[in-house]
Enzyme design. Structure first.
Site, PDB file in Angstrom:
ATOM      1  N   GLY A 263       0.809  -1.211   0.000  1.00 30.69           N
ATOM      2  CA  GLY A 263       0.000   0.000   0.000  1.00 30.69           C
ATOM      3  C   GLY A 263       0.842   1.260   0.000  1.00 30.69           C
ATOM      4  O   GLY A 263       2.068   1.219  -0.051  1.00 30.69           O
ATOM      5  N   GLY A 265       2.227   5.023   1.431  1.00 27.02           N
ATOM      6  CA  GLY A 265       2.648   5.635   2.680  1.00 27.02           C
ATOM      7  C   GLY A 265       3.988   5.165   3.174  1.00 27.02           C
ATOM      8  O   GLY A 265       4.624   4.268   2.619  1.00 27.02           O
ATOM      9  N   GLU A 288      -0.119  -1.426  -6.868  1.00 29.80           N
ATOM     10  CA  GLU A 288      -0.861  -0.272  -7.351  1.00 29.80           C
ATOM     11  C   GLU A 288       0.090   0.899  -7.525  1.00 29.80           C
ATOM     12  O   GLU A 288       0.283   1.399  -8.610  1.00 29.80           O
ATOM     13  CB  GLU A 288      -1.920   0.008  -6.282  1.00 29.80           C
ATOM     14  CG  GLU A 288      -2.859   1.085  -6.537  1.00 29.80           C
ATOM     15  CD  GLU A 288      -3.670   1.340  -5.290  1.00 29.80           C
ATOM     16  OE1 GLU A 288      -4.671   0.647  -5.075  1.00 29.80           O
ATOM     17  OE2 GLU A 288      -3.298   2.236  -4.524  1.00 29.80           O
ATOM     18  N   ASN A 378      -7.410   9.767   4.254  1.00 31.86           N
ATOM     19  CA  ASN A 378      -7.162   9.773   2.811  1.00 31.86           C
ATOM     20  C   ASN A 378      -8.280   9.094   2.033  1.00 31.86           C
ATOM     21  O   ASN A 378      -8.762   9.603   1.030  1.00 31.86           O
ATOM     22  CB  ASN A 378      -5.850   9.051   2.498  1.00 31.86           C
ATOM     23  CG  ASN A 378      -4.654   9.728   3.141  1.00 31.86           C
ATOM     24  OD1 ASN A 378      -4.649  10.945   3.314  1.00 31.86           O
ATOM     25  ND2 ASN A 378      -3.662   8.951   3.504  1.00 31.86           N
ATOM     26  N   GLY A 382      -6.903   1.413  -2.717  1.00 29.90           N
ATOM     27  CA  GLY A 382      -7.002   0.045  -3.246  1.00 29.90           C
ATOM     28  C   GLY A 382      -6.947  -1.009  -2.164  1.00 29.90           C
ATOM     29  O   GLY A 382      -6.992  -2.209  -2.472  1.00 29.90           O
TER      30      GLY A 382
HETATM   31  N1  COA Z   1      -5.452   7.430  15.187  1.00 31.37           N
HETATM   32  C1  COA Z   1      -5.261   8.698  14.738  1.00 31.37           C
HETATM   33  N2  COA Z   1      -4.242   9.061  13.916  1.00 31.37           N
HETATM   34  C2  COA Z   1      -3.357   8.099  13.588  1.00 31.37           C
HETATM   35  C3  COA Z   1      -3.464   6.784  14.038  1.00 31.37           C
HETATM   36  C4  COA Z   1      -4.571   6.451  14.863  1.00 31.37           C
HETATM   37  N3  COA Z   1      -4.750   5.223  15.333  1.00 31.37           N
HETATM   38  N4  COA Z   1      -2.438   6.072  13.530  1.00 31.37           N
HETATM   39  C5  COA Z   1      -1.713   6.912  12.780  1.00 31.37           C
HETATM   40  N5  COA Z   1      -2.258   8.140  12.824  1.00 31.37           N
HETATM   41  C6  COA Z   1      -1.776   9.327  12.134  1.00 31.37           C
HETATM   42  C7  COA Z   1      -0.278   9.544  12.310  1.00 31.37           C
HETATM   43  O1  COA Z   1      -0.002  10.170  13.559  1.00 31.37           O
HETATM   44  C8  COA Z   1       0.034  10.426  11.117  1.00 31.37           C
HETATM   45  O2  COA Z   1      -0.428  11.725  11.431  1.00 31.37           O
HETATM   46  P1  COA Z   1       0.344  13.042  10.907  1.00 31.37           P
HETATM   47  O3  COA Z   1       0.146  13.018   9.399  1.00 31.37           O
HETATM   48  O4  COA Z   1      -0.386  14.152  11.586  1.00 31.37           O
HETATM   49  O5  COA Z   1       1.771  12.850  11.323  1.00 31.37           O
HETATM   50  C9  COA Z   1      -0.895   9.870  10.023  1.00 31.37           C
HETATM   51  O6  COA Z   1      -1.927   9.137  10.724  1.00 31.37           O
HETATM   52  C10 COA Z   1      -0.197   8.932   9.026  1.00 31.37           C
HETATM   53  O7  COA Z   1       0.377   7.898   9.740  1.00 31.37           O
HETATM   54  P2  COA Z   1       1.801   7.300   9.407  1.00 31.37           P
HETATM   55  O8  COA Z   1       2.203   6.542  10.642  1.00 31.37           O
HETATM   56  O9  COA Z   1       2.724   8.377   8.943  1.00 31.37           O
HETATM   57  O10 COA Z   1       1.486   6.231   8.282  1.00 31.37           O
HETATM   58  P3  COA Z   1       1.465   6.203   6.692  1.00 31.37           P
HETATM   59  O11 COA Z   1       2.092   7.373   6.024  1.00 31.37           O
HETATM   60  O12 COA Z   1       2.020   4.888   6.377  1.00 31.37           O
HETATM   61  O13 COA Z   1      -0.100   6.265   6.332  1.00 31.37           O
HETATM   62  C11 COA Z   1      -2.400   5.541   6.275  1.00 31.37           C
HETATM   63  C12 COA Z   1      -1.010   5.412   6.948  1.00 31.37           C
HETATM   64  C13 COA Z   1      -3.330   4.516   6.901  1.00 31.37           C
HETATM   65  C14 COA Z   1      -2.963   6.956   6.514  1.00 31.37           C
HETATM   66  C15 COA Z   1      -2.222   5.303   4.732  1.00 31.37           C
HETATM   67  O14 COA Z   1      -1.569   4.087   4.510  1.00 31.37           O
HETATM   68  C16 COA Z   1      -3.566   5.268   4.023  1.00 31.37           C
HETATM   69  O15 COA Z   1      -4.122   6.300   3.685  1.00 31.37           O
HETATM   70  N6  COA Z   1      -4.127   4.063   3.803  1.00 31.37           N
HETATM   71  C17 COA Z   1      -5.433   3.875   3.199  1.00 31.37           C
HETATM   72  C18 COA Z   1      -5.363   3.702   1.724  1.00 31.37           C
HETATM   73  C19 COA Z   1      -4.538   2.526   1.309  1.00 31.37           C
HETATM   74  O16 COA Z   1      -4.244   1.624   2.073  1.00 31.37           O
HETATM   75  N7  COA Z   1      -4.134   2.552   0.064  1.00 31.37           N
HETATM   76  C20 COA Z   1      -3.206   1.569  -0.470  1.00 31.37           C
HETATM   77  C21 COA Z   1      -3.870   0.529  -1.236  1.00 31.37           C
HETATM   78  S1  COA Z   1      -2.827  -0.054  -2.520  1.00 31.37           S
END
Ligand code: COA
Length: 498
Positions: A263, A265, A288, A378, A382
């Site tokens: 995924g 991030g 993806e 976000n 996918g």
């Molecule tokens: N509750 C609240 N906020 C949370 C949290 C929780 N349990 N866990 C993480 N966060 C916050 C982090 O503090 C960070 O905040 P900031 O931007 O203010 O610093 C933010 O979420 C992103 O977290 P991070 O640890 O940097 O992870 P990431 O960059 O790997 O992103 C997702 C994690 C879940 C947001 C991201 O993977 C996503 O949007 N996923 C959904 C879509 C997806 O999976 N697409 C891929 C399919 S191919």
């Protein structure tokens, strides 16, 4: 130079300014734009549209592949141009407009948008705006760093605006494989039988008369915002490697594994990067977004092939990859997102799918999208396409967030994107829980023991023990299940002693 990229003179007089092209877009229209996780988005026309909206307010429905770079989602949101946004975004400014109710955001599985368009279940596209490396002699559009939904948008739209981006390297030509599934219910199987399968055209075939305007641009994709691996993500990668090594020892996988999907991030990129230090080899990706880690794995000679829908890289990686495209090209394919994410293909290829959770609960339900159950981060992207249909569905996250005031493992997730039925393995830096073949009460015990942060483990165990006192297949204290989220909201921490 742009005449070499627009390969038939009959198109030359269609070159106009971005402002002229943007003037074709009228209030109330549905616009489909290229762009997928900051890669290959149309740039000049949306900027001109936002500028025009300052004196000539208008609202549109904007569909893309996924998120846009160059702050375009923010710029369009700030200009109040977006009435409706489909199917994914990752911009703090647009996120704010979504969460205050100004922009109606339709959070969709990324494989589904064009299926719904094709069958007129959602409003038809008036104009498609597609970034291209070139237009072929026949009017075929050669996309840039992403395919996303661009092909179907262009094919289904009434009119097409093409942005020829001279900064996008012409070495990208030949990477793309454009295959459009036939209509249902008489559709034939999609002939992708391996990540390497090429089954379509290297350009988007459209009726050339639909090209209403061509804009020449120079602006590059903006680079990805991922952070480098840290101790926690290295630990997560280590747990995954140990687990997969054990699967190999048990004869359930070989050291070549099965095609990998990762995924978006920071965490998913870092976990993929971790494969460099494993005994696994001759790996393949059917994914993806291809992030920096894909090219690190190529360079480490761990990865043989990668199929995706976009290439989203940090600034130094982008420069290196474009300069060395000759050495990567035969190992890469970019496909429409309905093919990269197609349930039929994902199931056929038996993918090992690694996606990121914001939080998961003691039974393995996953929230990837809604902070506190209400505020969009976000979108599902996918992750649902892959989690439901993969050979093995892995979710990763750090066990705590916001300086330890949030536990990412909670009694009950505040929003469900992936139900326990779609989740096989969950991993945090503290450990891994293998949920395959386990009933809810067994899942809870392994998740609490292996994945919870030590500062929350006792409180989760206490919740679970008291819930079991009430009985049930999936025991809960319903009145208390969201108390951890409520505690964070009211006094800034989920910790019981605050
Ligand atoms: N509750 C609240 N906020 C949370 C949290 C929780 N349990 N866990 C993480 N966060 C916050 C982090 O503090 C960070 O905040 P900031 O931007 O203010 O610093 C933010 O979420 C992103 O977290 P991070 O640890 O940097 O992870 P990431 O960059 O790997 O992103 C997702 C994690 C879940 C947001 C991201 O993977 C996503 O949007 N996923 C959904 C879509 C997806 O999976 N697409 C891929 C399919 S191919």
């Amino acid at each position: 130079m742009h005449r070499q990229r627009i390969r038939h003179p009959r198109f030359w007089d269609r070159v106009v300014s971005a402002e002229e092209a943007a003037s074709l877009i009228k209030d109330g229209m549905v616009i489909g734009m290229s762009g997928f996780t900051r890669a290959g988005e149309a740039k000049a026309v949306p900027m001109a549209l936002a500028e025009r909206a300052k004196t000539d307010p208008l609202k549109i429905t904007l569909m893309t592949g996924a998120s846009l770079g160059n702050d375009l989602d923010k710029t369009l949101a700030d200009a109040h141009v977006l009435a409706r946004r489909i199917p994914f975004q990752a911009d703090p400014g647009l996120r704010k407009a979504i969460n205050n109710g100004e922009v109606m955001f339709v959070d969709q599985h990324l494989s589904e948008t064009v299926e719904q368009l094709r069958t007129q279940q959602i409003p038809a596209i008036d104009i498609a705006v597609i970034e291209a490396v070139a237009i072929t002699e026949e009017g075929g559009i050669i996309p840039t760093t992403s395919v996303g939904n661009s092909a179907s948008f262009a094919i289904l739209a009434k009119k097409v605006i093409v942005e020829i981006n001279l900064s996008q390297s012409d070495t990208l030509e030949g990477l793309h494989d454009i295959y459009i599934p036939s209509r249902r219910p008489t559709r034939q199987p999609i002939p992708v039988v391996s990540p390497e399968s090429r089954v379509g055209f290297p350009f988007i075939p459209i009726d050339p008369d639909k090209i209403a305007a061509i804009v020449v641009t120079q602006k590059l994709d903006s680079s990805s915002t991922i952070l480098p691996p840290d101790d926690d993500t290295r630990a997560i990668a280590g747990h995954l490697a140990d687990f997969l090594g054990n699967e190999v020892r048990k004869g359930r996988l070989t050291n070549e594994l099965q095609p990998l999907q990762a995924g978006i991030g920071t965490i998913a990129n870092a976990v993929m990067h971790g494969f460099i230090d494993t005994p696994f080899h001759n790996l393949k990706m059917y994914s993806e977004v291809l992030q920096d880690s894909t090219f690190d794995l190529f360079d480490a000679e761990k990865l043989d092939f990668a199929s995706g829908s976009s290439i989203t890289l940090s600034q130094p990686k982008y420069q290196q990859v474009i300069a060395d495209m000759g050495q990567y090209k035969h190992k890469l394919i970019l496909r429409p997102q309905e093919i990269s994410n197609h349930p039929e293909v994902i199931r056929r290829l038996g993918l090992i799918c690694i996606n990121t959770a914001l939080e998961f609960d003691i039974y393995g339900n996953i929230n990837s999208t809604h902070v506190g159950g209400t505020h969009m981060m976000n979108g599902i992207g996918g992750s649902g396409d892959f989690a439901r249909n993969g050979h093995m569905s892995v979710f990763v996250t750090k066990s705590i967030a916001k300086g330890g005031n949030i536990s990412s493992i909670v009694p009950m997730v505040s929003h469900v994107d992936h139900t326990e039925h779609d989740v096989d393995i969950v991993i945090t830096e503290t450990g891994l829980a293998d949920l395959r073949g386990l009933a809810p009460r067994e899942r809870a015990q392994t998740i609490i023991a292996n994945c919870a942060h030590p500062s929350y483990r006792d409180d989760l165990a206490d919740y679970y023990r008291r819930a079991c006192g009430r009985g049930g297949h999936t025991p809960h204290l319903i009145e208390e299940a969201f108390s951890w989220h409520a505690a964070f909201r009211t006094h800034g921490s989920m910790k019981s002693d605050t």
